[in-house]
Design a protein around this motif. Structure first.
Motif, short mmCIF file in Angstrom:
data_model
loop_
_atom_site.label_atom_id
_atom_site.label_comp_id
_atom_site.label_asym_id
_atom_site.label_seq_id
_atom_site.Cartn_x
_atom_site.Cartn_y
_atom_site.Cartn_z
N PHE A 33 43.49 44.02 55.60
CA PHE A 33 42.70 44.56 54.61
C PHE A 33 42.85 43.47 53.51
O PHE A 33 42.08 43.18 52.73
CB PHE A 33 42.63 46.20 54.48
CG PHE A 33 41.87 47.01 55.12
CD1 PHE A 33 40.34 46.85 55.09
CD2 PHE A 33 42.40 47.89 56.11
CE1 PHE A 33 39.67 47.41 55.96
CE2 PHE A 33 41.74 48.59 56.80
CZ PHE A 33 40.24 48.54 56.74
N ILE A 34 44.06 43.37 53.15
CA ILE A 34 44.62 42.46 52.00
C ILE A 34 44.04 41.31 52.10
O ILE A 34 43.81 40.52 51.26
CB ILE A 34 46.09 42.81 52.09
CG1 ILE A 34 46.44 44.14 51.61
CG2 ILE A 34 46.82 41.81 50.90
CD1 ILE A 34 48.05 44.48 51.58
N ILE A 35 44.21 40.81 53.32
CA ILE A 35 43.75 39.18 53.65
C ILE A 35 42.23 39.22 53.59
O ILE A 35 41.65 38.28 53.05
CB ILE A 35 44.12 38.86 55.07
CG1 ILE A 35 45.82 38.69 55.21
CG2 ILE A 35 43.39 37.64 55.56
CD1 ILE A 35 46.05 38.63 56.78
N GLY A 36 41.73 40.30 53.87
CA GLY A 36 40.09 40.47 53.74
C GLY A 36 39.89 40.26 52.12
O GLY A 36 38.85 39.56 51.73
N TYR A 37 40.55 40.97 51.45
CA TYR A 37 40.65 40.67 49.85
C TYR A 37 40.74 39.44 49.28
O TYR A 37 40.17 38.91 48.31
CB TYR A 37 41.37 41.93 49.28
CG TYR A 37 41.22 41.94 47.78
CD1 TYR A 37 40.25 42.41 46.89
CD2 TYR A 37 42.48 41.56 46.86
CE1 TYR A 37 39.87 42.19 45.56
CE2 TYR A 37 42.16 41.63 45.55
CZ TYR A 37 41.22 42.07 44.95
OH TYR A 37 41.03 41.72 43.47
N LEU A 38 41.98 38.78 49.72
CA LEU A 38 42.30 37.58 49.52
C LEU A 38 41.62 36.47 49.81
O LEU A 38 41.15 35.66 49.13
CB LEU A 38 43.73 37.10 50.08
CG LEU A 38 45.02 37.90 49.56
CD1 LEU A 38 45.93 37.53 50.36
CD2 LEU A 38 45.06 37.64 47.97
N ALA A 39 40.62 36.85 50.81
CA ALA A 39 39.70 35.79 51.02
C ALA A 39 38.37 35.72 50.10
O ALA A 39 37.71 34.69 49.84
CB ALA A 39 39.02 36.14 52.46
N LEU A 40 38.11 36.84 49.39
CA LEU A 40 37.38 36.85 48.37
C LEU A 40 37.74 36.00 47.18
O LEU A 40 37.00 35.43 46.28
CB LEU A 40 37.08 38.20 47.83
CG LEU A 40 36.30 39.19 48.99
CD1 LEU A 40 36.14 40.47 48.62
CD2 LEU A 40 35.20 38.32 49.60
N LEU A 41 39.10 35.93 47.11
CA LEU A 41 39.62 35.25 45.76
C LEU A 41 40.01 33.86 45.99
O LEU A 41 39.77 33.26 45.05
CB LEU A 41 41.11 36.10 45.47
CG LEU A 41 40.83 37.50 45.10
CD1 LEU A 41 41.97 38.10 44.78
CD2 LEU A 41 39.81 37.70 43.89
N VAL A 42 40.64 33.54 47.08
CA VAL A 42 41.22 32.31 47.40
C VAL A 42 40.56 31.25 48.34
O VAL A 42 40.94 30.32 48.62
CB VAL A 42 42.89 32.24 47.57
CG1 VAL A 42 43.50 32.95 46.50
CG2 VAL A 42 42.85 32.98 49.15
N GLY A 43 39.66 32.14 49.34
CA GLY A 43 38.85 31.33 50.44
C GLY A 43 39.61 31.92 51.70
O GLY A 43 40.71 32.30 51.71
#
Length: 435
Positions: free
Chosen positions: A385-395
């Motif tokens: 879930f955290i990675i999914g959120y990070l994907a929105l921020l850093v790609g």
């Protein structure tokens, strides 16, 4: 017998292959169901989000969310560990196959993202139980002098399933779409007829049940894995497994997704996109199968710890190389060159197929194996879930590459795990009765 006498290994023909085929076949179908989704996750997400009234700008997040829900279902499958100790490995193996088959079919019939999450949970619940039930079965039916190789052969099943999913993606997906691909996951129900009626329980478990006068208790089986002498193995192995799981469901499984992304940026393709996606999936599965076959040889020569460390290093290098560098180069050529490293590293799972049964006696072996392979799913689900959120921020690529940190963090923990090279499966049960 003279010390110089040659010890003859058990002939392969004397092994209970019916039990192996039941476990291996279930694991093949398990892998097929898991990786079919890897090929159609992007298409399914892009269809389900608008149907649910959710913006496509959240695609990356929901790709991670759907995987995370699947992992939560896998984590919940632990309940079948103690039940397998009480009622038998084959019974729970059969139930697990039914669950993931039904879950996959219902996933294909979903009309919105929320229904899809529920059915992915059900699919994960069944798939999680198959690994430890099948792996325990193989460990207990193979003779000691063939058991190590049996573990490696068993684990190839999951990646043969990946290979078959790649072939289905190439041949069938253009005609049946993502729904049809998911519904194909219902085929394992047919296999259950063979498993349920042609396969007997392992004699090791039957002997323990007989010694306990049919009074094996699921609750006691669960508590036993946290008692002195076993708690350390349960906790540490579960922590290491967290990183291994994260590597699979954020690294290996996303290979088809990034191939689709890269091909979308190439102006002129020589072949249809499905060819490139299927080729990448087949390449990953082929090299992981090679790794699973090499694993027993490495584990016997180098030990379980060093073997797992080698695979974790391969995963660390390949995840960073593929997602942090090659993905942003938009190069299929370099991606296909790097995939073998990722495939070989994926054999880190097979080490647990060999190692986990060696840490617990027959009385609660299924519970111990289940704990190691399921508890970590909750932690991995949260991180995804955290990675999914990070994907929105850093790609997307950079976010997935961060999972390599997990491999580095758990490597020291591997050396705290019990080294079992050269040891037989534990036979002394707590009541003092031998298997």
């Amino acid at each position: 017998m003279s010390q110089n006498a040659v010890q003859v290994k058990t002939p392969w023909g004397n092994i209970r292959w019916s039990a192996f085929y039941a476990a291996w076949g279930g694991w093949v179908l398990d892998g097929f169901t898991t990786f079919v989704y890897a090929f159609i996750d992007l298409a399914a997400t892009r269809y389900l989000l608008p149907a649910t009234g959710i913006s496509l700008s959240l695609t990356s997040f929901f790709l991670a969310a759907f995987f995370a829900v699947f992992l939560i279902g896998w984590g919940t499958s632990f309940i079948f560990g103690p039940l397998g100790d009480k009622y038998g490995r084959i019974k729970i193996l059969s139930l697990s196959i039914i669950l993931f088959a039904v879950g996959s079919v219902l996933s294909g019939l979903s009309t919105n993202a929320y229904e899809f999450m529920v059915f992915r949970f059900l699919t994960g619940l069944g798939i999680g139980a198959e690994w430890f039930s099948g792996g325990t079965t193989v460990a207990e039916v193979f003779p000691e002098d063939r058991r190590v190789m049996g573990a490696g052969l068993f684990h190839t099943g999951f990646y043969f399933g990946f290979l078959f999913a790649a072939l289905a993606e190439l041949v069938l997906e253009p005609f049946i779409g993502f729904r049809g691909m998911l519904i194909l996951g219902g085929l394992p129900v047919i296999f259950i007829i063979y498993v349920r009626y042609k396969t007997k329980e392992p004699e090791k478990w039957v002997n323990v049940k007989r010694a306990a006068k049919n009074s094996l208790k699921a609750r006691e089986s669960f508590y036993s894995i946290f008692k002195k002498g076993y708690a350390k193995s349960t906790v540490i192995a579960s922590l290491v497994m967290s990183a291994v799981i994260l590597g699979l469901y954020s690294g290996t499984v996303y290979v088809p997704t990034i191939i689709e992304d890269i091909t979308a940026k190439i102006a002129m393709l020589k072949y249809p996109v499905v060819y490139y996606v299927a080729a990448g999936g087949a390449e990953v599965s082929a090299f992981t199968i090679i790794g699973c076959i090499l694993m027993p040889l490495m584990a016997e020569k180098l030990g379980r710890r060093i073997t797992l460390i080698i695979f974790l290093v391969l995963m660390t290098i390949s995840v960073v190389l593929i997602y942090d560098i090659i993905f942003y180069m938009n190069s299929l050529f370099y991606l296909y060159l790097a995939i073998p490293l990722l495939g070989l590293g994926g054999a880190d799972f097979s080490v647990f197929t060999l190692w986990s049964p060696e840490l617990y006696p027959t009385e609660f072996r299924n519970s111990g194996f289940a704990a190691i392979t399921t508890f970590a799913r909750y932690f991995a689900a949260a991180l995804i879930f955290i990675i999914g959120y990070l994907a929105l921020l850093v790609g997307f690529g950079h976010a997935v590459a961060y999972t390599a940190i997990g491999f580095v963090l758990v490597m020291p923990l591997v050396f705290l795990m019990k080294e079992t090279r050269g040891q037989k499966l534990p036979e002394k049960i707590l009541s003092g009765v031998k298997d």
